[in-house]
Design a protein around this motif. Structure first.
Motif, PDB file in Angstrom:
ATOM      1  N   TYR A 101      29.686  71.389  65.040  1.00  0.00           N
ATOM      2  CA  TYR A 101      30.436  71.483  66.492  1.00  0.00           C
ATOM      3  C   TYR A 101      30.107  70.268  67.227  1.00  0.00           C
ATOM      4  O   TYR A 101      29.328  70.279  68.044  1.00  0.00           O
ATOM      5  CB  TYR A 101      30.014  72.989  67.053  1.00  0.00           C
ATOM      6  CG  TYR A 101      30.875  73.196  68.321  1.00  0.00           C
ATOM      7  CD1 TYR A 101      32.047  73.637  68.110  1.00  0.00           C
ATOM      8  CD2 TYR A 101      30.369  72.678  69.616  1.00  0.00           C
ATOM      9  CE1 TYR A 101      32.899  74.072  69.347  1.00  0.00           C
ATOM     10  CE2 TYR A 101      31.220  72.614  70.796  1.00  0.00           C
ATOM     11  CZ  TYR A 101      32.434  73.465  70.464  1.00  0.00           C
ATOM     12  OH  TYR A 101      33.377  73.798  71.862  1.00  0.00           O
ATOM     13  N   PRO A 102      30.838  69.031  67.043  1.00  0.00           N
ATOM     14  CA  PRO A 102      30.844  68.084  67.414  1.00  0.00           C
ATOM     15  C   PRO A 102      31.415  68.058  68.916  1.00  0.00           C
ATOM     16  O   PRO A 102      32.591  69.099  69.217  1.00  0.00           O
ATOM     17  CB  PRO A 102      31.796  66.939  66.898  1.00  0.00           C
ATOM     18  CG  PRO A 102      32.110  67.521  65.568  1.00  0.00           C
ATOM     19  CD  PRO A 102      31.918  69.003  65.646  1.00  0.00           C
ATOM     20  N   ILE A 103      30.695  67.782  70.135  1.00  0.00           N
ATOM     21  CA  ILE A 103      31.261  68.182  71.254  1.00  0.00           C
ATOM     22  C   ILE A 103      32.232  67.109  72.025  1.00  0.00           C
ATOM     23  O   ILE A 103      31.999  65.974  71.501  1.00  0.00           O
ATOM     24  CB  ILE A 103      30.049  68.433  72.467  1.00  0.00           C
ATOM     25  CG1 ILE A 103      29.120  67.089  72.355  1.00  0.00           C
ATOM     26  CG2 ILE A 103      28.868  69.623  71.911  1.00  0.00           C
ATOM     27  CD1 ILE A 103      28.113  67.278  73.365  1.00  0.00           C
ATOM     28  N   THR A 104      32.831  67.627  72.937  1.00  0.00           N
ATOM     29  CA  THR A 104      33.828  66.522  73.740  1.00  0.00           C
ATOM     30  C   THR A 104      33.089  65.787  74.623  1.00  0.00           C
ATOM     31  O   THR A 104      31.944  66.265  75.054  1.00  0.00           O
ATOM     32  CB  THR A 104      35.027  67.319  74.034  1.00  0.00           C
ATOM     33  OG1 THR A 104      34.633  67.981  75.057  1.00  0.00           O
ATOM     34  CG2 THR A 104      35.661  68.061  72.920  1.00  0.00           C
ATOM     35  N   TRP A 105      33.986  64.791  75.151  1.00  0.00           N
ATOM     36  CA  TRP A 105      33.181  64.070  76.392  1.00  0.00           C
ATOM     37  C   TRP A 105      33.057  65.059  77.770  1.00  0.00           C
ATOM     38  O   TRP A 105      31.958  64.880  78.158  1.00  0.00           O
ATOM     39  CB  TRP A 105      34.307  62.963  76.989  1.00  0.00           C
ATOM     40  CG  TRP A 105      33.748  61.688  75.569  1.00  0.00           C
ATOM     41  CD1 TRP A 105      34.903  61.498  74.854  1.00  0.00           C
ATOM     42  CD2 TRP A 105      32.837  60.837  75.496  1.00  0.00           C
ATOM     43  NE1 TRP A 105      34.364  60.469  74.133  1.00  0.00           N
ATOM     44  CE2 TRP A 105      33.184  60.061  74.583  1.00  0.00           C
ATOM     45  CE3 TRP A 105      31.628  60.590  76.416  1.00  0.00           C
ATOM     46  CZ2 TRP A 105      32.176  59.000  73.905  1.00  0.00           C
ATOM     47  CZ3 TRP A 105      30.803  59.767  75.890  1.00  0.00           C
ATOM     48  CH2 TRP A 105      31.090  58.665  74.713  1.00  0.00           C
ATOM     49  N   SER A 106      34.143  65.931  77.892  1.00  0.00           N
ATOM     50  CA  SER A 106      33.733  66.784  78.971  1.00  0.00           C
ATOM     51  C   SER A 106      32.677  67.698  78.736  1.00  0.00           C
ATOM     52  O   SER A 106      32.018  68.104  79.764  1.00  0.00           O
ATOM     53  CB  SER A 106      35.326  67.499  79.336  1.00  0.00           C
ATOM     54  OG  SER A 106      35.585  68.127  78.010  1.00  0.00           O
ATOM     55  N   GLU A 107      32.589  68.243  77.704  1.00  0.00           N
ATOM     56  CA  GLU A 107      31.672  69.079  77.264  1.00  0.00           C
ATOM     57  C   GLU A 107      30.263  68.428  77.371  1.00  0.00           C
ATOM     58  O   GLU A 107      29.273  69.044  77.910  1.00  0.00           O
ATOM     59  CB  GLU A 107      31.660  69.794  75.921  1.00  0.00           C
ATOM     60  CG  GLU A 107      32.960  70.786  75.859  1.00  0.00           C
ATOM     61  CD  GLU A 107      33.108  71.192  74.048  1.00  0.00           C
ATOM     62  OE1 GLU A 107      33.917  72.275  73.947  1.00  0.00           O
ATOM     63  OE2 GLU A 107      32.711  70.339  73.408  1.00  0.00           O
ATOM     64  N   THR A 155      13.613  76.149  75.562  1.00  0.00           N
ATOM     65  CA  THR A 155      14.033  77.207  76.395  1.00  0.00           C
ATOM     66  C   THR A 155      15.229  76.373  77.504  1.00  0.00           C
ATOM     67  O   THR A 155      16.221  76.814  77.675  1.00  0.00           O
ATOM     68  CB  THR A 155      13.213  77.844  77.391  1.00  0.00           C
ATOM     69  OG1 THR A 155      11.931  78.489  76.564  1.00  0.00           O
ATOM     70  CG2 THR A 155      13.593  78.646  78.082  1.00  0.00           C
ATOM     71  N   ALA A 156      14.577  75.132  77.883  1.00  0.00           N
ATOM     72  CA  ALA A 156      15.514  74.208  78.948  1.00  0.00           C
ATOM     73  C   ALA A 156      16.898  73.888  78.056  1.00  0.00           C
ATOM     74  O   ALA A 156      17.977  74.059  78.946  1.00  0.00           O
ATOM     75  CB  ALA A 156      14.782  73.170  79.360  1.00  0.00           C
ATOM     76  N   PHE A 157      16.933  73.678  76.938  1.00  0.00           N
ATOM     77  CA  PHE A 157      18.260  73.190  76.225  1.00  0.00           C
ATOM     78  C   PHE A 157      19.108  74.326  76.219  1.00  0.00           C
ATOM     79  O   PHE A 157      20.174  74.516  76.298  1.00  0.00           O
ATOM     80  CB  PHE A 157      18.041  72.673  74.857  1.00  0.00           C
ATOM     81  CG  PHE A 157      19.108  72.181  74.162  1.00  0.00           C
ATOM     82  CD1 PHE A 157      19.744  70.958  74.444  1.00  0.00           C
ATOM     83  CD2 PHE A 157      19.786  73.140  73.232  1.00  0.00           C
ATOM     84  CE1 PHE A 157      20.874  70.717  73.814  1.00  0.00           C
ATOM     85  CE2 PHE A 157      20.792  72.546  72.421  1.00  0.00           C
ATOM     86  CZ  PHE A 157      21.337  71.268  72.769  1.00  0.00           C
ATOM     87  N   GLN A 158      18.398  75.524  75.833  1.00  0.00           N
ATOM     88  CA  GLN A 158      19.123  76.727  75.432  1.00  0.00           C
ATOM     89  C   GLN A 158      19.727  77.246  76.844  1.00  0.00           C
ATOM     90  O   GLN A 158      21.002  78.097  77.021  1.00  0.00           O
ATOM     91  CB  GLN A 158      18.303  77.749  74.985  1.00  0.00           C
ATOM     92  CG  GLN A 158      17.882  77.304  73.373  1.00  0.00           C
ATOM     93  CD  GLN A 158      16.861  78.227  72.826  1.00  0.00           C
ATOM     94  OE1 GLN A 158      16.180  79.266  73.334  1.00  0.00           O
ATOM     95  NE2 GLN A 158      16.162  77.873  71.861  1.00  0.00           N
ATOM     96  N   SER A 159      19.179  77.077  77.868  1.00  0.00           N
ATOM     97  CA  SER A 159      19.463  77.681  79.376  1.00  0.00           C
ATOM     98  C   SER A 159      20.807  76.850  79.465  1.00  0.00           C
ATOM     99  O   SER A 159      21.733  77.092  80.266  1.00  0.00           O
ATOM    100  CB  SER A 159      18.362  77.665  80.469  1.00  0.00           C
ATOM    101  OG  SER A 159      17.310  78.402  80.127  1.00  0.00           O
ATOM    102  N   ALA A 212      24.379  77.837  80.324  1.00  0.00           N
ATOM    103  CA  ALA A 212      25.289  77.632  81.683  1.00  0.00           C
ATOM    104  C   ALA A 212      26.326  76.687  81.682  1.00  0.00           C
ATOM    105  O   ALA A 212      27.371  76.715  82.409  1.00  0.00           O
ATOM    106  CB  ALA A 212      24.142  76.660  82.679  1.00  0.00           C
ATOM    107  N   ALA A 213      26.323  75.800  80.718  1.00  0.00           N
ATOM    108  CA  ALA A 213      27.668  74.850  80.298  1.00  0.00           C
ATOM    109  C   ALA A 213      28.688  75.914  79.392  1.00  0.00           C
ATOM    110  O   ALA A 213      29.715  75.232  78.948  1.00  0.00           O
ATOM    111  CB  ALA A 213      27.272  73.723  79.717  1.00  0.00           C
ATOM    112  N   LYS A 214      28.351  76.889  79.213  1.00  0.00           N
ATOM    113  CA  LYS A 214      29.264  77.904  78.341  1.00  0.00           C
ATOM    114  C   LYS A 214      29.733  77.220  76.934  1.00  0.00           C
ATOM    115  O   LYS A 214      30.778  76.968  76.552  1.00  0.00           O
ATOM    116  CB  LYS A 214      30.554  78.287  78.964  1.00  0.00           C
ATOM    117  CG  LYS A 214      30.676  78.697  80.137  1.00  0.00           C
ATOM    118  CD  LYS A 214      31.842  79.153  80.772  1.00  0.00           C
ATOM    119  CE  LYS A 214      31.585  80.152  81.934  1.00  0.00           C
ATOM    120  NZ  LYS A 214      30.778  79.815  83.034  1.00  0.00           N
ATOM    121  N   LEU A 215      28.340  76.478  76.230  1.00  0.00           N
ATOM    122  CA  LEU A 215      28.265  75.807  75.113  1.00  0.00           C
ATOM    123  C   LEU A 215      27.539  76.634  74.061  1.00  0.00           C
ATOM    124  O   LEU A 215      26.652  75.962  73.597  1.00  0.00           O
ATOM    125  CB  LEU A 215      28.156  74.438  75.250  1.00  0.00           C
ATOM    126  CG  LEU A 215      29.205  73.771  75.892  1.00  0.00           C
ATOM    127  CD1 LEU A 215      28.671  72.184  76.152  1.00  0.00           C
ATOM    128  CD2 LEU A 215      30.451  73.598  75.141  1.00  0.00           C
TER     129      LEU A 215
END
Length: 301
Positions: free
Chosen positions: A113-119, A231-235, A239-242
């Motif tokens: 799942y490559p992310i976009t610039w906005s993501e 935990t910080a990355f998963q949170s 929060a970013a809906k990703l």
């Protein structure tokens, strides 16, 4: 044999400790997962069917098939040693080791799942500062999680003609079991400079910072980060809906942006450390210059 599976796992752990097996804590963790399901069973009663509930409940909890398989492999090891190594009064603990079937990891593996610039921008907003640096670094050089977390100043090699550095990841630390020259684009190089001086050994480190009494000494010294998938990355991704985004997708994003920028396949392979015929272990300055230029193109996509 009247020996229970729990007793066999205990003996295996003792022997692992005697052999100074480096993954002892990891093996013990897998054992603790198994014991509620089959710990009280006699060895001769342990079979593939007796592990079905364990498999089903682990998968239902969202655990990856590959992680479930690591636990099953430890069960296999115990049963094999009970059949082939351990004896009581000359008789093996188990007449024969049963077949324990592994889960199909390929069938259930999530696609990249490559992310976009906005993501990317949304994810960054929710990350603490030390993770922002690490994530941005991975997005700009394609390094794997463990290579980012373990990146060491001792691996740095100056390239005076280009006024920058590369990092040579040793073979024992790289997935392909060969040295990998980690080429940094302008963004990754800037991040490295920001980290310089914080720790003698590791590039990326963190410490708990004070929220008051700032004039006092820091609460703790800097120390390396075990994994970005904490935990910080998963949170932050929630929060970013990703929720679909994994740490390894940062590497996929770098690769996708290289393709989008029209970087040649051979240069993409060199930057990502993919094995190709005739791949050099160290690159000439001209090659590094070409790869830096290619890596910088990800900022233009």
């Amino acid at each position: 044999s009247q020996q229970q599976f729990a007793a066999a796992t205990a003996r295996n752990l003792i022997e692992c400790k005697q052999r100074e097996v480096r993954t002892l804590d990891l093996i013990a963790g897998h054992v603790n997962l198994l014991l509620p399901y089959i710990g009280s069973l006699r060895l001769q009663d342990v079979c593939n069917d007796s592990l079905e509930t364990f498999k089903e409940e682990r998968l239902a909890a969202g655990v990856k098939p590959s992680t479930v398989n690591r636990t099953l492999e430890d069960a296999r090891t115990v049963l094999t040693r009970a059949a082939r190594v351990w004896r009581t009064n000359g008789k093996p603990w188990l007449s024969t080791a049963p077949l324990i079937e592994m889960l199909d990891e390929r069938q259930q593996r999530r696609p990249p799942y490559p992310i976009t610039w906005s993501e990317q921008a949304e994810l960054m907003k929710h990350l603490p500062a030390h993770l922002q640096r690490m994530v941005l670094f991975a997005l700009n050089c394609g390094a794997r999680d463990d290579n980012v977390c373990k990146l060491q100043w001792a691996w740095e090699r100056k390239v005076p003609e280009l006024d920058r550095s590369v990092f040579v990841v040793p073979a024992e630390e790289f997935k392909g079991k060969r040295p990998h020259v980690l080429v940094l684009n302008d963004v990754a190089a800037r991040i490295v400079e920001e980290c310089r001086g914080a720790h003698d050994e590791y590039v990326f480190v963190w410490r708990r910072e004070r929220v008051k009494n700032f004039e006092d000494e820091p609460v703790m010294p800097y120390r390396p980060v075990h994994t970005m998938n904490n935990t910080a990355f998963q949170s932050a991704r929630r929060a970013a809906k990703l929720d679909r985004v994994r740490v390894h997708d940062l590497r996929h994003t770098f690769g996708q942006r290289l393709r989008d920028a029209g970087v040649a396949e051979e240069d993409r392979a060199l930057l990502l450390g993919h094995a190709i015929n005739g791949m050099p272990q160290h690159y000439a300055t001209a090659t590094i210059a070409r790869l830096v230029e290619a890596a910088n193109k990800v900022q233009e996509t």
